[in-house]
Design a protein around this motif. Structure first.
Motif, PDB file in Angstrom:
ATOM      1  N   LEU A   1      13.108 -10.546  -7.067  1.00  0.00           N
ATOM      2  CA  LEU A   1      11.781  -9.500  -7.025  1.00  0.00           C
ATOM      3  C   LEU A   1      11.641  -8.335  -7.468  1.00  0.00           C
ATOM      4  O   LEU A   1      12.527  -7.274  -8.150  1.00  0.00           O
ATOM      5  CB  LEU A   1      13.060  -8.890  -5.039  1.00  0.00           C
ATOM      6  N   VAL A   2      10.575  -7.909  -7.390  1.00  0.00           N
ATOM      7  CA  VAL A   2      10.154  -6.424  -7.943  1.00  0.00           C
ATOM      8  C   VAL A   2       9.906  -5.680  -6.968  1.00  0.00           C
ATOM      9  O   VAL A   2       9.785  -6.011  -5.202  1.00  0.00           O
ATOM     10  CB  VAL A   2       9.003  -6.766  -8.364  1.00  0.00           C
ATOM     11  N   ALA A   3      10.985  -4.037  -6.488  1.00  0.00           N
ATOM     12  CA  ALA A   3      10.643  -3.206  -6.356  1.00  0.00           C
ATOM     13  C   ALA A   3      10.033  -1.736  -6.409  1.00  0.00           C
ATOM     14  O   ALA A   3      10.020  -1.811  -7.790  1.00  0.00           O
ATOM     15  CB  ALA A   3      12.463  -3.305  -5.376  1.00  0.00           C
ATOM     16  N   PHE A   4       9.732  -1.798  -5.546  1.00  0.00           N
ATOM     17  CA  PHE A   4       9.025  -0.084  -5.808  1.00  0.00           C
ATOM     18  C   PHE A   4      10.057   1.313  -5.259  1.00  0.00           C
ATOM     19  O   PHE A   4       9.618   1.263  -3.737  1.00  0.00           O
ATOM     20  CB  PHE A   4       7.137  -0.110  -5.702  1.00  0.00           C
ATOM     21  N   VAL A   5      10.381   1.811  -5.708  1.00  0.00           N
ATOM     22  CA  VAL A   5      11.619   2.950  -4.873  1.00  0.00           C
ATOM     23  C   VAL A   5      11.188   4.331  -5.598  1.00  0.00           C
ATOM     24  O   VAL A   5      11.419   4.505  -6.401  1.00  0.00           O
ATOM     25  CB  VAL A   5      13.243   2.327  -5.637  1.00  0.00           C
ATOM     26  N   ALA A   6      11.078   5.066  -4.912  1.00  0.00           N
ATOM     27  CA  ALA A   6      11.155   6.794  -4.829  1.00  0.00           C
ATOM     28  C   ALA A   6      12.670   7.138  -6.026  1.00  0.00           C
ATOM     29  O   ALA A   6      13.440   6.675  -5.439  1.00  0.00           O
ATOM     30  CB  ALA A   6      10.946   7.374  -3.398  1.00  0.00           C
ATOM     31  N   PRO A   7      12.567   8.331  -7.091  1.00  0.00           N
ATOM     32  CA  PRO A   7      12.968   8.376  -7.966  1.00  0.00           C
ATOM     33  C   PRO A   7      14.133   8.690  -7.871  1.00  0.00           C
ATOM     34  O   PRO A   7      15.680   8.995  -7.981  1.00  0.00           O
ATOM     35  CB  PRO A   7      12.496   9.212  -8.538  1.00  0.00           C
ATOM     36  N   THR A   8      14.519   9.297  -6.182  1.00  0.00           N
ATOM     37  CA  THR A   8      16.079   9.885  -5.488  1.00  0.00           C
ATOM     38  C   THR A   8      16.212   8.552  -4.933  1.00  0.00           C
ATOM     39  O   THR A   8      17.594   9.144  -4.671  1.00  0.00           O
ATOM     40  CB  THR A   8      15.261  10.753  -4.388  1.00  0.00           C
ATOM     41  N   ALA A   9      16.265   7.489  -5.154  1.00  0.00           N
ATOM     42  CA  ALA A   9      16.817   6.323  -4.583  1.00  0.00           C
ATOM     43  C   ALA A   9      16.927   5.775  -5.213  1.00  0.00           C
ATOM     44  O   ALA A   9      18.359   4.560  -5.491  1.00  0.00           O
ATOM     45  CB  ALA A   9      16.011   5.681  -3.611  1.00  0.00           C
ATOM     46  N   THR A  10      16.694   5.484  -6.349  1.00  0.00           N
ATOM     47  CA  THR A  10      16.858   4.746  -7.578  1.00  0.00           C
ATOM     48  C   THR A  10      18.289   4.461  -8.025  1.00  0.00           C
ATOM     49  O   THR A  10      18.911   3.456  -7.650  1.00  0.00           O
ATOM     50  CB  THR A  10      16.415   4.759  -9.273  1.00  0.00           C
ATOM     51  N   GLU A  11      19.025   5.044  -7.802  1.00  0.00           N
ATOM     52  CA  GLU A  11      19.693   5.028  -8.384  1.00  0.00           C
ATOM     53  C   GLU A  11      21.223   4.049  -7.611  1.00  0.00           C
ATOM     54  O   GLU A  11      21.667   3.672  -7.875  1.00  0.00           O
ATOM     55  CB  GLU A  11      20.867   6.749  -8.809  1.00  0.00           C
ATOM     56  N   ALA A  12      20.834   4.811  -6.472  1.00  0.00           N
ATOM     57  CA  ALA A  12      21.192   3.795  -5.059  1.00  0.00           C
ATOM     58  C   ALA A  12      21.227   2.333  -5.016  1.00  0.00           C
ATOM     59  O   ALA A  12      21.985   1.904  -4.886  1.00  0.00           O
ATOM     60  CB  ALA A  12      21.563   4.934  -3.733  1.00  0.00           C
ATOM     61  N   VAL A  13      19.748   2.156  -4.911  1.00  0.00           N
ATOM     62  CA  VAL A  13      18.983   0.726  -4.829  1.00  0.00           C
ATOM     63  C   VAL A  13      19.819   0.164  -6.379  1.00  0.00           C
ATOM     64  O   VAL A  13      20.191  -1.153  -5.813  1.00  0.00           O
ATOM     65  CB  VAL A  13      17.859   1.255  -5.256  1.00  0.00           C
TER      66      VAL A  13
ATOM     67  N   GLU B   1       1.220  -1.193  -0.437  1.00  0.00           N
ATOM     68  CA  GLU B   1       0.151   0.228  -0.138  1.00  0.00           C
ATOM     69  C   GLU B   1       0.916   1.791   0.368  1.00  0.00           C
ATOM     70  O   GLU B   1       0.357   2.413  -0.130  1.00  0.00           O
ATOM     71  CB  GLU B   1      -0.830   0.072   1.318  1.00  0.00           C
ATOM     72  N   ARG B   2       2.506   0.990   0.033  1.00  0.00           N
ATOM     73  CA  ARG B   2       2.613   2.350   0.118  1.00  0.00           C
ATOM     74  C   ARG B   2       3.319   3.287  -1.091  1.00  0.00           C
ATOM     75  O   ARG B   2       4.447   3.853  -1.113  1.00  0.00           O
ATOM     76  CB  ARG B   2       4.031   2.344   1.081  1.00  0.00           C
TER      77      ARG B   2
ATOM     78  N   ALA C   1      -3.434  -2.991  -4.093  1.00  0.00           N
ATOM     79  CA  ALA C   1      -2.955  -2.372  -2.838  1.00  0.00           C
ATOM     80  C   ALA C   1      -3.220  -1.135  -2.429  1.00  0.00           C
ATOM     81  O   ALA C   1      -3.348  -0.147  -1.590  1.00  0.00           O
ATOM     82  CB  ALA C   1      -2.406  -2.672  -2.643  1.00  0.00           C
ATOM     83  N   ALA C   2      -2.139  -0.258  -3.286  1.00  0.00           N
ATOM     84  CA  ALA C   2      -2.020   1.574  -3.126  1.00  0.00           C
ATOM     85  C   ALA C   2      -2.767   2.376  -3.858  1.00  0.00           C
ATOM     86  O   ALA C   2      -2.995   3.052  -3.719  1.00  0.00           O
ATOM     87  CB  ALA C   2      -0.743   1.639  -3.630  1.00  0.00           C
TER      88      ALA C   2
END
Lengths: 360, 360
Positions: free
Chosen positions: B297-309, B180-181, B259-260
């Motif tokens: 896995l599939v990850a949903f990540v804030a764009p500010t974090a994408t590069e580091a993740v 949901e996040r 869910a979100a």
């Protein structure tokens, strides 16, 4: 050559045909797609008491809060046949059984998981009855079913339905219960009459009328254990607990004898065996001490605590029939011996295999 | 009338005959008696890496220490057919699958349970191979199988063996991951090539030679998740994680969209589909986006974090093939849309039922 038109029986349809009007389980109910989700939203969640409007499998796991300390973890699969029997069914058995496994470590249950293996063609109505029974049993025990899983196998690859329940419980600080803690001198207490569950199953399976209907004793024991731990007895005097399920009372005490390296002396005349259980067992050639129970426990208690623990047990319905049935001795470590009502003694050994298959 | 002597085939013997020399599962192995105990002591405990001399089922539950905080609890039953397939078997699948369900909440696994349902007549050697594979997978993942249960059903009432694994994991403080996040603007990252597990199963089941052998991607993902959480990105920027098992990538993203309450836009050309998977799927008429994975896995990540993740993922073998495959949009909430390689868009919907039954 003229070909006969092929007659299609709707019950032979397989995915991915749209089978949303079906009254039976199809392979797609286990596929992780829309049918799976509908099964969860329309059958499992309402049965398990989820708030209306809850949405299906949005998480792969459930999240629970715990305080620092010890948790107990347990699992049991249930394959009992038939699914429904006097006094219970596979659903409440699966809930109570895992609660009881946790309670035997002194734990209070925090949450349960439910994993289903369904045979294609199973009536949805049968699954709904089982799920509702699980929900009701969980509610009665004050425990939540927090997450689950459903798999479907082809017709003939399972026998209707199997359930696995796993559970997590919290062990209160200061509680130290384990089979290896049984000590020479401990009194052995049973919480009530034995043999009812096995005889209840056997009676429906064999179709035998024993005169009186024996119903399963399936019940959650965590509140009884909490009452015992709260009894007016010195801390740490309840040494070991065991629920005598498969293998019956004998397996329970022999396993503790082996784990603790002590001997067991049972006073067979003191063991509460209901008349109807005794006569059914006599008829079937079974030993009531080997027959499964699903709502009883055996406790190994320091003699200084016996009176207080017994009183606490008898004050609760699940323990109303509690009785001291023997004690722990230094002789014959790892073995159980019974003093018969004739005053003789006999070695009590576990079954090699199984008296009654698929009892739980 | 002369009666023919009855020929007894030893494989037809049933309990309680002494069958200790058997090479196959008999009913008594699930009876809670001596045969059950011997199975645990001689087969399961050594396979699961218990110290030599460990004694059998002396406890009904396992006890684990936890710090105060949140735990994740998960369960999955495994009914995959066949039991053994290229690159894996039901045993490692069951261990990795439950570890991954825990990891998708951001949890690190604390312990697993193992529940077996065995068909009478199953070769003990087959069970031993599966148990050893579970022990090896648990060891490789640094997780212990802490407790278990075994039931036996008659021949024809199950298909060889089914396994349930449940698991408990610890969610580190500050981690808040849930479907949901997912937020509008999030990048969607997949950890590597998709479709391998389903094609590996399908190739052995159909007996089809696709030219190249595709092996299952079955792998534990908790260390990859830990690396992602430790990436040099602001706390709380990894919003949702999902392992695309049954139902494949499509089911994973659609469930999160629902869910979100957000929309999903996938760039289909960016989704890593191995050549061999694509050709096998083309041959079988399957959509690779709907095929099961067991180590992705599939990850949903804030764009500010994408590069580091992404960098943290690519630094680990399980995430070496990580790629951004789409983003979360405000349009069409609850739905996923794919931009095809031709530049057109299409609605991507989950299967109603199941492409491949008994895939896990």
């Amino acid at each position: 050559m003229r070909e006969e038109p092929v007659a299609i029986d709707p019950e032979d349809w397989v995915c991915p045909l749209p089978l949303r009007e079906t009254t039976r389980i199809v392979a797609g109910h286990g596929g992780g797609g829309i049918l799976s989700e509908e099964l969860i939203e329309n059958l499992f969640l309402p049965a398990f008491g989820a708030p209306p409007g809850s949405v299906g499998p949005s998480r792969d796991s459930a999240v629970l809060e715990v305080a620092a300390g010890r948790i107990a973890v347990s699992t049991d699969s249930y394959v009992v046949a038939p699914l429904f029997f006097p006094g219970g069914d596979i659903g409440d058995l699966a809930v109570n059984g895992t609660i009881n496994d946790l309670a035997m470590s002194g734990a209070q249950p925090l949450g349960l998981t439910a994993g289903f293996i369904l045979e294609e063609g199973l009536e949805l109505e049968v699954l709904a009855r089982v799920a509702q029974s699980m929900g009701k049993a969980a509610d009665a025990a004050g425990v939540r079913i927090v997450t689950g899983d459903t798999k479907v196998v082809g017709k003939g690859s399972a026998d209707q339905l199997f359930v696995n329940t796993a559970g997590v419980g919290v062990i209160p600080a200061g509680v130290d219960i384990g089979p290896e803690r049984a000590c020479v001198g401990d009194d052995i207490i049973v919480s009530g009459a034995i043999g009812e569950h096995g005889v209840a199953i056997m009676s429906v399976r064999a179709g035998i009328d024993f005169g009186t209907v024996v119903t399963t004793d399936s019940a959650p024991l965590h509140r009884l254990v909490a009452a015992m731990l709260a009894a007016d007895a010195p801390e740490g005097t309840i040494h070991a607990l065991r629920d005598p399920t498969r293998g019956g009372l004998v397996a329970a005490v022999v396993e503790i004898a082996r784990a603790a390296g002590v001997g067991i002396l049972l006073d067979e005349g003191a063991i509460p065996v209901p008349e109807a259980v005794a006569s059914a067992c006599g008829f079937l050639g079974l030993d009531p001490l080997q027959v499964a129970n699903e709502g009883k426990l055996v406790a190994f208690v320091a003699p200084t605590a016996t009176e207080a623990v017994l009183a606490a047990m008898r004050a609760r319905p699940e323990g109303a029939g509690a009785a001291v049935i023997g004690r722990v001795v230094a002789d014959h470590p790892g073995m159980a011996v019974g003093r018969t009502s004739f005053g003789t003694t006999r070695v009590i050994e576990r079954e090699l295999g199984e008296q009654l298959p698929r009892i739980c």
